[in-house]
Design a protein around this motif. Structure first.
Motif, PDB file in Angstrom:
ATOM      1  N   LEU A   9       0.826  -1.207   0.000  1.00 58.87           N
ATOM      2  CA  LEU A   9       0.000   0.000   0.000  1.00 58.87           C
ATOM      3  C   LEU A   9       0.857   1.252   0.000  1.00 58.87           C
ATOM      4  CD1 LEU A   9      -2.667   1.596   0.331  1.00 58.87           C
ATOM      5  CD2 LEU A   9      -2.383   1.299   2.804  1.00 58.87           C
ATOM      6  N   PHE A  10       1.856   1.314   0.877  1.00 59.13           N
ATOM      7  CA  PHE A  10       2.667   2.517   0.951  1.00 59.13           C
ATOM      8  C   PHE A  10       3.576   2.674  -0.266  1.00 59.13           C
ATOM      9  CE2 PHE A  10       0.767   3.187   4.940  1.00 59.13           C
ATOM     10  CZ  PHE A  10       0.826   4.560   5.093  1.00 59.13           C
ATOM     11  N   GLY A  11       3.845   1.602  -0.963  1.00 63.69           N
ATOM     12  CA  GLY A  11       4.516   1.727  -2.256  1.00 63.69           C
ATOM     13  C   GLY A  11       3.610   2.387  -3.284  1.00 63.69           C
ATOM     14  N   ARG A  12       2.315   2.110  -3.188  1.00 63.40           N
ATOM     15  CA  ARG A  12       1.346   2.678  -4.134  1.00 63.40           C
ATOM     16  C   ARG A  12       0.990   4.121  -3.829  1.00 63.40           C
ATOM     17  NH1 ARG A  12      -3.454  -1.199  -4.010  1.00 63.40           N
ATOM     18  NH2 ARG A  12      -4.244   0.237  -5.567  1.00 63.40           N
ATOM     19  N   VAL A  13       1.065   4.538  -2.571  1.00 67.04           N
ATOM     20  CA  VAL A  13       0.689   5.911  -2.210  1.00 67.04           C
ATOM     21  C   VAL A  13       1.897   6.828  -2.050  1.00 67.04           C
ATOM     22  CG1 VAL A  13      -1.457   5.180  -1.102  1.00 67.04           C
ATOM     23  CG2 VAL A  13       0.591   5.487   0.291  1.00 67.04           C
ATOM     24  N   GLU A  14       3.056   6.344  -2.411  1.00 63.37           N
ATOM     25  CA  GLU A  14       4.293   7.111  -2.237  1.00 63.37           C
ATOM     26  C   GLU A  14       4.189   8.529  -2.808  1.00 63.37           C
ATOM     27  OE1 GLU A  14       9.046   6.480  -3.096  1.00 63.37           O
ATOM     28  OE2 GLU A  14       7.606   5.082  -3.937  1.00 63.37           O
ATOM     29  N   GLY A  15       3.573   8.689  -3.954  1.00 71.16           N
ATOM     30  CA  GLY A  15       3.460   9.990  -4.595  1.00 71.16           C
ATOM     31  C   GLY A  15       2.506  10.954  -3.908  1.00 71.16           C
ATOM     32  N   CYS A  16       1.762  10.483  -2.940  1.00 69.98           N
ATOM     33  CA  CYS A  16       0.808  11.336  -2.223  1.00 69.98           C
ATOM     34  C   CYS A  16       1.477  12.129  -1.102  1.00 69.98           C
ATOM     35  CB  CYS A  16      -0.328  10.493  -1.648  1.00 69.98           C
ATOM     36  SG  CYS A  16      -1.319   9.665  -2.909  1.00 69.98           S
ATOM     37  N   PHE A  17       2.747  11.864  -0.854  1.00 66.94           N
ATOM     38  CA  PHE A  17       3.485  12.545   0.208  1.00 66.94           C
ATOM     39  C   PHE A  17       4.624  13.343  -0.392  1.00 66.94           C
ATOM     40  CE2 PHE A  17       1.450   8.866   2.019  1.00 66.94           C
ATOM     41  CZ  PHE A  17       0.910   9.352   3.191  1.00 66.94           C
ATOM     42  N   ARG A  18       4.828  14.546   0.121  1.00 69.98           N
ATOM     43  CA  ARG A  18       5.842  15.437  -0.425  1.00 69.98           C
ATOM     44  C   ARG A  18       7.259  15.051  -0.026  1.00 69.98           C
ATOM     45  NH1 ARG A  18       2.973  21.353   0.195  1.00 69.98           N
ATOM     46  NH2 ARG A  18       1.221  20.862  -1.164  1.00 69.98           N
ATOM     47  N   GLN A  21       9.465  11.941   5.464  1.00 69.43           N
ATOM     48  CA  GLN A  21       9.019  11.996   6.857  1.00 69.43           C
ATOM     49  C   GLN A  21       7.502  11.823   7.012  1.00 69.43           C
ATOM     50  OE1 GLN A  21      10.721  11.744   9.624  1.00 69.43           O
ATOM     51  NE2 GLN A  21       8.825  11.780  10.789  1.00 69.43           N
ATOM     52  N   PRO A  22       6.680  12.570   6.274  1.00 71.16           N
ATOM     53  CA  PRO A  22       5.231  12.338   6.411  1.00 71.16           C
ATOM     54  C   PRO A  22       4.817  10.928   6.006  1.00 71.16           C
ATOM     55  CG  PRO A  22       5.633  14.390   5.266  1.00 71.16           C
ATOM     56  CD  PRO A  22       6.948  13.693   5.405  1.00 71.16           C
ATOM     57  N   ARG A  23       5.449  10.391   4.969  1.00 72.31           N
ATOM     58  CA  ARG A  23       5.109   9.039   4.521  1.00 72.31           C
ATOM     59  C   ARG A  23       5.482   8.016   5.596  1.00 72.31           C
ATOM     60  NH1 ARG A  23       7.714   8.860   0.024  1.00 72.31           N
ATOM     61  NH2 ARG A  23       9.526   7.775   0.807  1.00 72.31           N
ATOM     62  N   ALA A  24       6.652   8.163   6.193  1.00 68.98           N
ATOM     63  CA  ALA A  24       7.071   7.243   7.258  1.00 68.98           C
ATOM     64  C   ALA A  24       6.146   7.352   8.466  1.00 68.98           C
ATOM     65  CB  ALA A  24       8.517   7.529   7.656  1.00 68.98           C
ATOM     66  N   TRP A  66      -0.033  16.471   2.731  1.00 68.60           N
ATOM     67  CA  TRP A  66      -0.083  15.244   1.944  1.00 68.60           C
ATOM     68  C   TRP A  66      -1.440  15.162   1.271  1.00 68.60           C
ATOM     69  CZ3 TRP A  66      -3.236  11.167   4.086  1.00 68.60           C
ATOM     70  CH2 TRP A  66      -3.644  11.380   5.393  1.00 68.60           C
ATOM     71  N   ASP A  67      -1.520  14.373   0.227  1.00 70.16           N
ATOM     72  CA  ASP A  67      -2.729  14.278  -0.584  1.00 70.16           C
ATOM     73  C   ASP A  67      -3.661  13.204  -0.013  1.00 70.16           C
ATOM     74  OD1 ASP A  67      -4.675  14.150  -2.537  1.00 70.16           O
ATOM     75  OD2 ASP A  67      -3.306  13.569  -4.148  1.00 70.16           O
ATOM     76  N   ALA A  68      -4.500  13.608   0.934  1.00 69.40           N
ATOM     77  CA  ALA A  68      -5.417  12.660   1.580  1.00 69.40           C
ATOM     78  C   ALA A  68      -6.398  12.074   0.561  1.00 69.40           C
ATOM     79  CB  ALA A  68      -6.166  13.347   2.711  1.00 69.40           C
ATOM     80  N   ASP A  69      -6.846  12.877  -0.389  1.00 71.29           N
ATOM     81  CA  ASP A  69      -7.770  12.370  -1.411  1.00 71.29           C
ATOM     82  C   ASP A  69      -7.082  11.317  -2.284  1.00 71.29           C
ATOM     83  OD1 ASP A  69      -9.821  14.020  -0.514  1.00 71.29           O
ATOM     84  OD2 ASP A  69      -9.332  15.617  -1.940  1.00 71.29           O
ATOM     85  N   GLY A  70      -5.826  11.557  -2.590  1.00 69.77           N
ATOM     86  CA  GLY A  70      -5.070  10.580  -3.383  1.00 69.77           C
ATOM     87  C   GLY A  70      -4.903   9.262  -2.658  1.00 69.77           C
ATOM     88  N   VAL A  71      -4.607   9.335  -1.361  1.00 69.63           N
ATOM     89  CA  VAL A  71      -4.480   8.107  -0.561  1.00 69.63           C
ATOM     90  C   VAL A  71      -5.827   7.399  -0.514  1.00 69.63           C
ATOM     91  CG1 VAL A  71      -4.044   7.196   1.749  1.00 69.63           C
ATOM     92  CG2 VAL A  71      -2.559   8.990   0.833  1.00 69.63           C
TER      93      VAL A  71
END
Length: 77
Positions: A9-18, A21-24, A66-71
């Motif tokens: 999942l986090f591989g797929r939403v990687e682009g939703c975080f700038r 740190q926020p992604r982690a 971060w892009d909550a809608d994208g996630v």
């Protein structure tokens, strides 16, 4: 196990975080929610993630961009 699905999942939403740190922090947050931790709040999620307090969890929800809608769209798909 849910851990493998979480990594996918986090591989797929990687682009939703700038940045990393926020992604982690989001990954730690979701891992805490999926854990067997009895109560789910900022303190217990932070403890599950071996953090000294809930500040990073709160920062994720209140300050990080971060892009909550994208996630949401990735999760819904």
């Amino acid at each position: 196990m849910w851990e493998a699905g979480l990594e996918e999942l986090f591989g797929r939403v990687e682009g939703c975080f700038r940045s990393d740190q926020p992604r982690a922090q989001a990954r730690a947050y979701v891992a805490g929610l999926l854990s067997r931790t009895e109560r789910k709040n900022g303190w217990t999620l932070a403890e599950f993630s071996r953090e000294s307090g809930p500040q990073k969890m709160q920062r994720l929800l209140n300050e990080y961009a971060w892009d909550a809608d994208g996630v949401r769209d990735v999760v819904a798909a």
